[in-house]
Design a protein around this motif. Structure first.
Motif, mmCIF file in Angstrom:
data_model
loop_
_atom_site.group_PDB
_atom_site.id
_atom_site.type_symbol
_atom_site.label_atom_id
_atom_site.label_comp_id
_atom_site.label_asym_id
_atom_site.label_seq_id
_atom_site.Cartn_x
_atom_site.Cartn_y
_atom_site.Cartn_z
ATOM 1 N N GLN A 172 -27.286 -111.767 -46.493
ATOM 2 C CA GLN A 172 -28.589 -111.307 -46.980
ATOM 3 C C GLN A 172 -28.491 -111.193 -48.497
ATOM 4 O O GLN A 172 -27.388 -111.196 -49.043
ATOM 5 C CB GLN A 172 -28.914 -109.932 -46.371
ATOM 6 N N GLN A 177 -28.926 -105.623 -54.541
ATOM 7 C CA GLN A 177 -29.359 -104.254 -54.858
ATOM 8 C C GLN A 177 -28.185 -103.484 -55.448
ATOM 9 O O GLN A 177 -28.307 -102.802 -56.465
ATOM 10 C CB GLN A 177 -29.825 -103.532 -53.589
ATOM 11 N N ARG A 198 -25.877 -117.389 -42.115
ATOM 12 C CA ARG A 198 -25.612 -116.737 -40.833
ATOM 13 C C ARG A 198 -25.252 -117.784 -39.793
ATOM 14 O O ARG A 198 -25.690 -118.932 -39.884
ATOM 15 C CB ARG A 198 -26.856 -115.964 -40.348
ATOM 16 N N GLU A 214 -34.862 -110.856 -52.628
ATOM 17 C CA GLU A 214 -34.698 -109.412 -52.566
ATOM 18 C C GLU A 214 -35.526 -108.800 -53.680
ATOM 19 O O GLU A 214 -35.660 -109.390 -54.768
ATOM 20 C CB GLU A 214 -33.208 -109.066 -52.791
#
Ligand code: DAH
Length: 341
Positions: A172, A177, A198, A214
């Motif tokens: 991800q 972050q 994935r 993101e």
């Protein structure tokens, strides 16, 4: 001697007329006029002539030499002109033949969608970050509050590089972050687009590699209302004014509360159809208020600062934006598909 000279001249002129190349001409020149040439050999015999004969014979020899030189020169020019003519013939350009069209490249539909997303967020004061696809499990999981034993850490879902499951292909963009919190001080406003990986089989909606964007805001007094307002604005700019969204409760380890945002199906307007699998809604992203533990692990005081974050699938966004039915089209690079955008 006179006859000899006449013979030399006659033979030379006929040989020159037949010479087919500059090299052949040069050979003739050496043979007739060179130091060891025929004419020189004759001149060496002049001594044997009487003083009365000499001037006339000398004059004749000079005439022969001049005639041969002139013939050589002319032949050389002729050969040159012929070669040029042949080349011009061979290299003729037919300006009436249609040209070969230059194929101009164009942006991939997914990157068109990404550019639009970037524009929207840059316009709201967000920075765009880039980060590694080979990531530490510490950033991909631990620092995002997904501890050992969390199902998403399983080997059946994640590509690891080592037996200790410490280095991996990020599953991800959320580790961005953590990287943003480590490298910046709040207030922070960032988006971070990129590839994620994935262990999924390829089908119309899955690929082992896909893209996410993101987004994260950390500031004082930030609430869920800011999250909803910002995401609704993004959706309206992407898909048009009046596009309807809904927020459903969900669970992510790094947000509390967590939600998923759906967009009303563009095909059926919410009634339910094949595109939305009868749901009337299409899931677009996960989001939520950043978990206090995630802030704490980054050394940010959750009593002072709060924040929200989201992660959206870029292929899915582009598919909705351009009404593309099959995910595989995005990756196959078939020109017949790409030329349509
Ligand atoms: N990383 C999540 C996923 O891949 C998506 C996500 C959910 C990102 C919530 C977030 C968030 O930033 O707050 O499914």
């Amino acid at each position: 001697m006179k006859e000899q000279l006449a013979k030399i001249q006659a033979e030379a002129l006929s040989a020159i007329a037949q010479a087919a190349s500059p090299a052949a001409l040069e050979e003739l020149r050496v043979r007739c006029l060179g130091k060891k040439g025929e004419l020189t050999a004759i001149l060496k015999q002049m001594g044997r002539l009487s003083p009365q004969e000499r001037p006339a014979m000398g004059q004749l020899a000079n005439d022969v030499r001049a005639a041969i030189e002139e013939a050589l020169e002319r032949a050389k020019k002729d050969l040159h002109a012929k070669a040029l003519e042949a080349r011009l013939q061979a290299e003729t350009v037919d300006v009436t033949i249609p040209g070969r069209a230059v194929e101009t490249g164009r942006r991939h539909p997914m990157y068109i969608a990404l550019d639009e997303i970037k524009d929207i967020f840059v316009g709201m004061g967000f920075d765009i970050l880039d980060g590694p696809e080979v990531e530490l499990a510490e950033y991909n999981f631990d620092r995002l509050n997904a501890e050992e034993g969390h199902p998403s850490r399983d080997w059946s879902d994640t590509f690891y590089f080592d037996a200790d499951s410490r280095v991996m292909l990020r599953s991800q963009t959320s580790p961005m972050q953590v990287r943003a919190m480590d490298s910046r001080k709040p207030p922070i406003r960032i988006i971070a687009p990129g590839r994620v990986y994935r262990k999924d089989e390829v089908d119309a909606t899955h690929s082992p590699m896909f893209h996410q964007v993101e987004g994260m805001v950390i500031d004082k007094g930030v609430t869920m209302a800011d999250l909803k307002g910002t995401l609704n604005m993004m959706v309206e700019q992407l898909y048009g004014k009046g596009t309807v969204t809904r927020f459903r409760p969900h669970h992510f380890p790094f947000t509390e509360p967590s939600c998923e945002m759906d967009v009303q199906c563009h095909k059926c307007g919410g009634a339910g159809c094949a595109t939305c699998k009868g749901e009337g809604w299409i899931e677009l992203l996960g989001a939520g208020m950043i978990h206090p533990r995630v802030l704490e692990m980054a050394g940010i005081d959750p009593e002072v600062w709060s924040g929200w974050a989201f992660g959206m699938g870029l292929e899915r966004t582009a598919m909705r934006r351009f009404r593309i039915a099959d995910l595989r089209l995005i990756f196959e690079n078939d020109m017949r598909f790409l030329e349509q955008f």
